[in-house]
Design a protein around this motif. Sequence first.
Motif, short mmCIF file in Angstrom:
data_model
loop_
_atom_site.label_atom_id
_atom_site.label_comp_id
_atom_site.label_asym_id
_atom_site.label_seq_id
_atom_site.Cartn_x
_atom_site.Cartn_y
_atom_site.Cartn_z
N PRO A 479 1.06 -1.42 0.01
CA PRO A 479 0.23 0.30 0.05
C PRO A 479 0.92 1.42 0.44
O PRO A 479 2.08 1.10 0.90
CB PRO A 479 -0.72 0.03 1.46
CG PRO A 479 -1.21 -1.71 2.14
CD PRO A 479 0.80 -2.13 1.26
N PRO B 141 6.11 -2.76 8.21
CA PRO B 141 5.46 -3.39 7.25
C PRO B 141 6.24 -4.93 6.81
O PRO B 141 7.21 -5.36 7.13
CB PRO B 141 6.44 -2.71 5.79
CG PRO B 141 7.07 -1.82 6.62
CD PRO B 141 6.90 -1.43 8.51
N LYS B 144 0.31 -8.87 7.64
CA LYS B 144 -1.01 -8.17 7.59
C LYS B 144 -1.91 -8.26 8.87
O LYS B 144 -0.95 -8.94 9.55
CB LYS B 144 -1.49 -9.12 6.59
CG LYS B 144 -0.94 -9.01 5.17
CD LYS B 144 -1.79 -9.80 4.54
CE LYS B 144 -1.00 -9.91 2.61
NZ LYS B 144 -1.52 -11.31 1.84
N GLY B 205 -7.53 -7.89 4.27
CA GLY B 205 -7.90 -6.29 3.63
C GLY B 205 -9.34 -5.33 3.13
O GLY B 205 -9.91 -4.69 2.48
N TRP B 251 -4.23 -4.08 8.37
CA TRP B 251 -2.97 -3.63 7.61
C TRP B 251 -3.31 -5.12 6.63
O TRP B 251 -3.55 -5.26 7.17
CB TRP B 251 -1.86 -3.17 7.96
CG TRP B 251 -0.44 -2.63 6.89
CD1 TRP B 251 0.33 -2.90 5.96
CD2 TRP B 251 -0.78 -1.40 6.57
NE1 TRP B 251 0.19 -2.42 5.23
CE2 TRP B 251 -0.07 -1.55 5.72
CE3 TRP B 251 -1.38 -0.49 7.22
CZ2 TRP B 251 -0.10 -0.36 5.54
CZ3 TRP B 251 -1.19 0.63 6.78
CH2 TRP B 251 -0.50 1.29 5.88
N PRO B 252 -3.22 -4.44 5.55
CA PRO B 252 -3.57 -3.42 4.17
C PRO B 252 -5.24 -2.79 5.28
O PRO B 252 -6.25 -3.43 5.10
CB PRO B 252 -3.38 -4.06 3.03
CG PRO B 252 -4.10 -5.20 3.16
CD PRO B 252 -3.23 -6.02 3.83
#
Lengths: 480, 337
Positions: A479, B141, B144, B205, B251-252
């Motif tokens: 993202p 990062p 998820k 997501g 996340w995302p």
Amino acid sequence: MAVEIKMPQLGQTSDEVRLIKWLVKEGEEVKRGQPLCEVETDKVTMELESVESGKVIKLLAAGDAQIKTGETIATIQRAESEKQGTGLKDQDADMAVPNKASKLKKETADAGMQSDTASEGSSGQNIIQPPPVFSGKLETEKMTPISLKQKQAILSEIGSKKAVAIYKRMLEIREFEERIKLLFLEGKMPGTIHQYIGQEACAVGVCAALEPDDVIASTHRPHGHAIARGVGLGEMMAELYGKTTGCCKGKGGSMHVGDLGKGVLPAIAIVGANIPIIGGMALAFKIKKEPRVAVSFFGDGASNEGAFHEGLNMAAIYELPAVFICENNLYGASTSIKKTLKLENIAQRVCAYGMRGDIGDGMDVLDVYSRARIALDMARAGEGPTLLELKTFRLCGHSRRDPCNYMTKEERQQWAKKDPILLFENFLLSEGVFDKNSLETLKKEVDSKIDAAVIFGQTGPEPAPEDTYQDLYINMEVPR
Amino acid sequence: MRLSVAEALRKAIADEMRRDKSIFCIGEDIAIPGGFGGAFTVTLGLENEFRERMIDTPISEIAIFGYACGAAMMELRPIADVQYGDFLLCAMDQIVNQIAKLRYMSGGKLKMPLVMRAPVGVTGRGSQHAQNLEPYFMCCPGIKIVAPATAYDACGLLRAAVRDDDPVLIFEHKLLYGSKGPRQESGTVDASSEIPDDDYTVPIGKGIIRREGKDVTIVASLLMMHFALMAAQLLEKEGISAEVIDPRTLWPLDIGLIAGSVKKTGRIAVVEESPKQGGIGAEICAQISEIIPDYLIAPFTRIAAPNTPAPFSPVMEKFYIPQPERIADEVRKMVIV
């Protein structure tokens, strides 16, 4: 071809270096690595080594002068033999780690790191006795180096082809490290480096005892382990240059080289952190009932981390097929182990886990090989993990430009006498495995492999800046 | 079949382990006969069917996540479990430096199919067993993050997480589990759902609109989603129409869903049980301000815990957690100027 020798960036702060005096004359033949001149930075006085072999054409800088970094100080006519090698071939066929799984049984392999003998299961049984589980006795244990007779027995077991392959692999690591040291001093390589010079017997001795499907994990000082296990010199070099052709596509760099496809986890540069990860790999092998072993390499410093304690304890209670190799090089960065450990040996710590421990001579590749072989065979046979401590020494700084002022000259000289490559070279010469002529040929081969790797590394394509966004998730864009 | 969150998670784990032999669970007290089935009964009894694949560990969080990391790279699919989310911090290096980064560091050459389960929620235990850790991982990062507020989502998101080839961290709320017996929590909110028999998943997501409205968008997950719905009911009596969005994945973020709602309402409030500093609200509100600044007719509002650790005293704890009344008060101020 005339090559310009430039003043490298030697200090972190100053872009000027004082050239104290020249140690060579115009017209003199110099060898790569030979000191050219004495220089002084704001911090340290040192010798500047030649990055080329050949004849000194001209000395362009005067002695006792301030020189800007990057300024050309001399030109050298590069010697013929120094011409960059042709074509890239990272690993000889002889040296390639066989991909065909030989599982529990040792199969006959034509050559290379695979054993020459067709003996089954636990070969080497009478050469060295398997180490006991340390049973809580905390009195000082001593390393018992193997005898010449034992070494001869190991040599005859592994065969001369494999012995030469082991020697060559050690030399490749040494030459790779020596070359990148020079490339660094030239200012041609980005990042930082932690070098493996002096510890080659540890990585190669252990990796020579592995089966093709075994997996290893390394540390912030990983070049030796990756090369020992068969990651190509070219893709290693390209990774150090941050190129897309690197073994991690330029995303890893020096401290993270590796290629899981070749059994080398991208190196884990957090001290001690690979120990539980290797435990997890071994747990997977046990759950899947695969006859594979996972091997963790780490240093003496890692044994003071919580990850070491948690990782070893769990490996012991689950009796996992793991081997923990502690390369005790006596210093964690600049701090002596005497300041960080009350025990004589790190291996004694296995008393706390009910695990087997062993202590080997990390400067003697056959000692390392035979002890690793026993630990691996036992792990594979379901007899649980071993902590193998290898007494070794880095014959170089902790990282780039470290002048090792925290060690005494005597200590360094003492250990330099045990240089693992010289030691093995002399043994193989005395046993008639090779002669001086074939040794020279072999050294030239290694040299031209390194040449080719450097070219591959330097000429590889740079990644696009936007490649930053690639390779994080499998089925999802980052993202933004 | 109506199941609690704990039962729905257990069903998802058992179904997945039957379907795929490479899945195993690793954690503290998860499969001890006569034990608890993890701190909140999620894995209760699974050892009867999957003894070999239920790995009880010492109290060693570094090793739990390190071992899971190693096994994931060797073609297994671990589900690693901590008793309380707070203990994730013991394993921070393994989670942030290793699990999240190794695929990237390898140049995309390896896979890390790994699920991490962690109970959160400010629940009468003071500062070290009762906090919400979502923001600690939203800035990492490579991982998820999912946060199911209902049993339906818990089952569907866990299935999706187990089948995902990237590491997924699932935050579960202690007051939503519906744990029974000695592990029952006081102050529980009913989050049970009808669980279909089919093999459904909830995609990672994708958020969901829990309640439609036109005046203001309230974004909230886990327990705060339920409190936001209660606040919306209070506001409805006053003629304020609140839309409640449950992002379900942190996340995302499903920022498109949130932005679409804010385009309609012109106002956004984000509710979270963690401190306001560097929180979920900060991230969501910043993103909305970046992508649709012209649609905001009122400043965004972050409704969060104070910037302190969670206190123990029930009086202070109640003040600490955004209550439905407080949410309604804050939202009212946005709408009625």
